[in-house]
Design a protein around this motif. Structure first.
Motif, PDB file in Angstrom:
ATOM      1  N   ARG A 207       0.839  -1.097   0.036  1.00  0.00           N
ATOM      2  CA  ARG A 207      -0.122   0.334  -0.183  1.00  0.00           C
ATOM      3  C   ARG A 207       0.895   1.373   0.320  1.00  0.00           C
ATOM      4  O   ARG A 207       2.168   1.179  -0.063  1.00  0.00           O
ATOM      5  CB  ARG A 207      -0.847  -0.498   1.222  1.00  0.00           C
ATOM      6  CG  ARG A 207      -0.278  -0.338   1.950  1.00  0.00           C
ATOM      7  CD  ARG A 207      -1.427   0.229   3.602  1.00  0.00           C
ATOM      8  NE  ARG A 207      -0.504  -0.738   4.590  1.00  0.00           N
ATOM      9  CZ  ARG A 207      -1.457  -1.282   5.656  1.00  0.00           C
ATOM     10  NH1 ARG A 207      -2.904  -1.245   5.608  1.00  0.00           N
ATOM     11  NH2 ARG A 207      -0.674  -1.514   6.926  1.00  0.00           N
ATOM     12  N   VAL A 208       0.437   2.525  -0.626  1.00  0.00           N
ATOM     13  CA  VAL A 208       0.853   3.372  -0.126  1.00  0.00           C
ATOM     14  C   VAL A 208       1.291   4.196   0.727  1.00  0.00           C
ATOM     15  O   VAL A 208       0.877   3.883   2.053  1.00  0.00           O
ATOM     16  CB  VAL A 208      -0.081   4.493  -0.634  1.00  0.00           C
ATOM     17  CG1 VAL A 208       0.399   6.003  -0.931  1.00  0.00           C
ATOM     18  CG2 VAL A 208      -0.232   4.438  -2.490  1.00  0.00           C
ATOM     19  N   GLN A 209       2.434   4.160   1.319  1.00  0.00           N
ATOM     20  CA  GLN A 209       3.227   4.658   2.428  1.00  0.00           C
ATOM     21  C   GLN A 209       3.262   6.484   2.460  1.00  0.00           C
ATOM     22  O   GLN A 209       3.891   7.052   1.495  1.00  0.00           O
ATOM     23  CB  GLN A 209       4.900   4.373   2.360  1.00  0.00           C
ATOM     24  CG  GLN A 209       4.822   2.535   1.903  1.00  0.00           C
ATOM     25  CD  GLN A 209       4.471   2.241   3.270  1.00  0.00           C
ATOM     26  OE1 GLN A 209       4.632   2.320   4.279  1.00  0.00           O
ATOM     27  NE2 GLN A 209       3.264   0.912   3.043  1.00  0.00           N
TER      28      GLN A 209
ATOM     29  N   LYS B 138       1.155   8.513   4.071  1.00  0.00           N
ATOM     30  CA  LYS B 138       0.007   9.624   3.933  1.00  0.00           C
ATOM     31  C   LYS B 138      -0.859   9.737   5.197  1.00  0.00           C
ATOM     32  O   LYS B 138      -1.104  11.269   4.912  1.00  0.00           O
ATOM     33  CB  LYS B 138      -1.097   8.751   3.361  1.00  0.00           C
ATOM     34  CG  LYS B 138      -0.491   7.784   2.024  1.00  0.00           C
ATOM     35  CD  LYS B 138      -2.111   6.970   1.540  1.00  0.00           C
ATOM     36  CE  LYS B 138      -3.495   7.877   0.694  1.00  0.00           C
ATOM     37  NZ  LYS B 138      -4.262   6.672   0.511  1.00  0.00           N
ATOM     38  N   THR B 139       0.167   9.750   5.955  1.00  0.00           N
ATOM     39  CA  THR B 139       0.160  10.430   7.524  1.00  0.00           C
ATOM     40  C   THR B 139       0.409  11.350   7.801  1.00  0.00           C
ATOM     41  O   THR B 139       2.212  11.281   6.940  1.00  0.00           O
ATOM     42  CB  THR B 139      -0.431   9.618   8.153  1.00  0.00           C
ATOM     43  OG1 THR B 139       1.144   9.461   8.986  1.00  0.00           O
ATOM     44  CG2 THR B 139      -1.878   9.104   8.214  1.00  0.00           C
ATOM     45  N   ARG B 140       0.542  12.360   8.364  1.00  0.00           N
ATOM     46  CA  ARG B 140       1.598  13.472   8.884  1.00  0.00           C
ATOM     47  C   ARG B 140       2.945  13.025   9.439  1.00  0.00           C
ATOM     48  O   ARG B 140       3.971  12.976   8.917  1.00  0.00           O
ATOM     49  CB  ARG B 140       1.548  14.422  10.210  1.00  0.00           C
ATOM     50  CG  ARG B 140       2.064  15.733  10.095  1.00  0.00           C
ATOM     51  CD  ARG B 140       1.611  16.294  11.376  1.00  0.00           C
ATOM     52  NE  ARG B 140       2.306  15.757  12.361  1.00  0.00           N
ATOM     53  CZ  ARG B 140       2.804  16.050  13.805  1.00  0.00           C
ATOM     54  NH1 ARG B 140       2.633  17.043  13.577  1.00  0.00           N
ATOM     55  NH2 ARG B 140       2.597  15.583  14.864  1.00  0.00           N
TER      56      ARG B 140
ATOM     57  N   THR C   4       3.755   9.549   8.980  1.00  0.00           N
ATOM     58  CA  THR C   4       4.867   8.311   8.097  1.00  0.00           C
ATOM     59  C   THR C   4       5.399   9.625   7.041  1.00  0.00           C
ATOM     60  O   THR C   4       6.271   8.740   6.672  1.00  0.00           O
ATOM     61  CB  THR C   4       3.485   7.382   7.548  1.00  0.00           C
ATOM     62  OG1 THR C   4       2.709   8.180   7.034  1.00  0.00           O
ATOM     63  CG2 THR C   4       3.045   6.424   8.376  1.00  0.00           C
ATOM     64  N   ALA C   5       4.694  10.450   6.450  1.00  0.00           N
ATOM     65  CA  ALA C   5       5.369  11.195   5.687  1.00  0.00           C
ATOM     66  C   ALA C   5       6.940  12.113   5.704  1.00  0.00           C
ATOM     67  O   ALA C   5       7.815  12.099   5.561  1.00  0.00           O
ATOM     68  CB  ALA C   5       4.394  12.426   5.591  1.00  0.00           C
TER      69      ALA C   5
ATOM     70  N   VAL D 229       4.567   6.435  -3.122  1.00  0.00           N
ATOM     71  CA  VAL D 229       4.834   7.788  -2.194  1.00  0.00           C
ATOM     72  C   VAL D 229       3.617   7.916  -3.287  1.00  0.00           C
ATOM     73  O   VAL D 229       3.656   8.385  -4.244  1.00  0.00           O
ATOM     74  CB  VAL D 229       6.102   8.224  -2.148  1.00  0.00           C
ATOM     75  CG1 VAL D 229       5.836   9.121  -1.221  1.00  0.00           C
ATOM     76  CG2 VAL D 229       6.777   7.322  -1.713  1.00  0.00           C
ATOM     77  N   PRO D 230       2.955   8.758  -2.135  1.00  0.00           N
ATOM     78  CA  PRO D 230       1.596  10.394  -2.702  1.00  0.00           C
ATOM     79  C   PRO D 230       2.125  11.138  -3.737  1.00  0.00           C
ATOM     80  O   PRO D 230       3.994  11.192  -2.891  1.00  0.00           O
ATOM     81  CB  PRO D 230       1.230  10.954  -1.441  1.00  0.00           C
ATOM     82  CG  PRO D 230       1.414   9.886  -0.538  1.00  0.00           C
ATOM     83  CD  PRO D 230       2.425   9.127  -0.982  1.00  0.00           C
TER      84      PRO D 230
ATOM     85  N   LEU E 250       4.371  14.212  -2.251  1.00  0.00           N
ATOM     86  CA  LEU E 250       5.423  14.314  -1.305  1.00  0.00           C
ATOM     87  C   LEU E 250       6.703  13.595  -1.876  1.00  0.00           C
ATOM     88  O   LEU E 250       7.600  13.866  -1.580  1.00  0.00           O
ATOM     89  CB  LEU E 250       4.885  12.954   0.014  1.00  0.00           C
ATOM     90  CG  LEU E 250       5.867  12.119   1.082  1.00  0.00           C
ATOM     91  CD1 LEU E 250       6.270  13.858   2.170  1.00  0.00           C
ATOM     92  CD2 LEU E 250       5.707  11.712   2.003  1.00  0.00           C
TER      93      LEU E 250
END
Ligand code: KIV
Length: 304
Positions: free
Chosen positions: A159-161, A163-165, A167-168, A191-192, A195
């Motif tokens: 899954r995409v890594q 996405k939260t404050r 983890t970003a 990765v989004p 980011l």
């Protein structure tokens, strides 16, 4: 072609120069000799012998299963098949990170025996010491952060890594750690887009994205996805540029049909010999008719 105009093997300095010139850098995975030749002749500057080999070529469920020996076998084939591209060997699970000494020794195997010019290892902050030790030994290292498939049993699922404050921020720290440890480049996987672009802006080294949007310094794809040759799942981030699975299917069915019909091989695919020589070999000549015992137990025409 003279020795002077033979294509020179690219180095990590050439990759840095491409990046400094603002060129977007393409990288593709390669696992075998013929594919490496085609990609190399097409001018792809970096060939990654990814541990995705495990799934796309060897039929394992995860990359965790592939061994040093299996990776080395394919690294050698890709190195033999390329003359220009920088060949990067992906270090398999547990071939690095257990001890610094073992990590360097295994990376050395890929360079010395395999013919690669660089290695790739997964992990940001957690792999920084290993990257630093390798680069100090003279081994160019590409980092790999975001989704790190060798940690699949810890992550749980692809899954995409980031996405939260938190983890970003952790990904930003990973990217910086990899760069400061001396890596020449870093893969950003799943990765989004925003980011990945922000990480790219903050790094001096090129980021190579896969499922990380167009804001990276370069892109990498799995060759079987690009060619439409993947037999299992094709990820959303892949775009098919050919449909080789269908092409191969049609080709082998046509060949089998020709075999069944007796039309393969035809004249063009067949070698003939002098009929007189054959007649002699088979004992059809006058003197053979009167002569001795069957040759080595094989009856000649004269014996029939
Ligand atoms: O193993 C691999 O092919 C990779 C790419 C997805 C970057 O690590």
């Amino acid at each position: 072609m003279s020795a002077t105009d033979a294509p020179r093997r690219l180095t990590v300095s050439d990759i840095a120069r491409l990046h400094a010139d603002g060129q977007r850098i393409p990288m593709l995975t390669a696992y075998d000799y013929p594919t490496a030749r085609i990609l190399d002749e097409a001018g792809i500057p970096m060939l990654l012998v990814g541990d995705s080999l495990a799934q796309v070529m060897l039929g394992y469920e995860t990359t965790v299963r592939v061994s040093m020996a299996e990776m080395l076998h394919h690294v050698k084939a890709v190195a033999r098949g390329s003359r220009h591209a920088l060949v990067i060997a992906d270090m398999p699970f547990l071939s690095y990170g257990v001890s610094i000494e073992e990590s360097i020794a295994n990376a050395g195997v890929f360079l010395r025996e395999g013919g690669a010019q660089a290695v790739k290892i997964e992990g940001g902050v957690r792999s920084a010491r290993t990257i630093e030790a390798m680069t100090k030994t003279g081994i160019p290292v590409m980092g790999h952060i975001g989704l790190t498939p060798q940690a699949i049993h810890q992550i749980g699922k692809v899954r995409v890594q980031g996405k939260t404050r938190d983890t970003a921020r952790a990904l930003l720290a990973d990217a910086l750690a990899v760069q400061e440890a001396g890596a020449f480049s870093v893969v950003l996987e799943l990765v989004p887009e925003q980011l990945a672009a922000a990480i790219t802006e903050r790094l001096r080294i090129p980021t190579i994205g896969i499922g990380a949007g167009a804001g990276c310094s370069g892109q990498v794809q799995i060759i079987t996805d690009v060619l439409g040759l993947s037999v299992d799942h094709i990820p959303r981030h892949a775009r098919l540029y050919a449909h080789l699975r269908e092409t191969i299917d049609a080709a082998v069915r046509a060949w089998a049909a020709d075999v069944a019909a007796g039309t393969f091989p035809g004249e063009a695919e067949t070698v003939r010999m002098d009929d007189a020589v054959l007649a002699e070999a088979l004992g059809r000549g006058e003197q053979d008719r009167t002569a001795g015992a069957p040759l080595g137990g094989i009856p000649l025409d004269r014996d029939l």
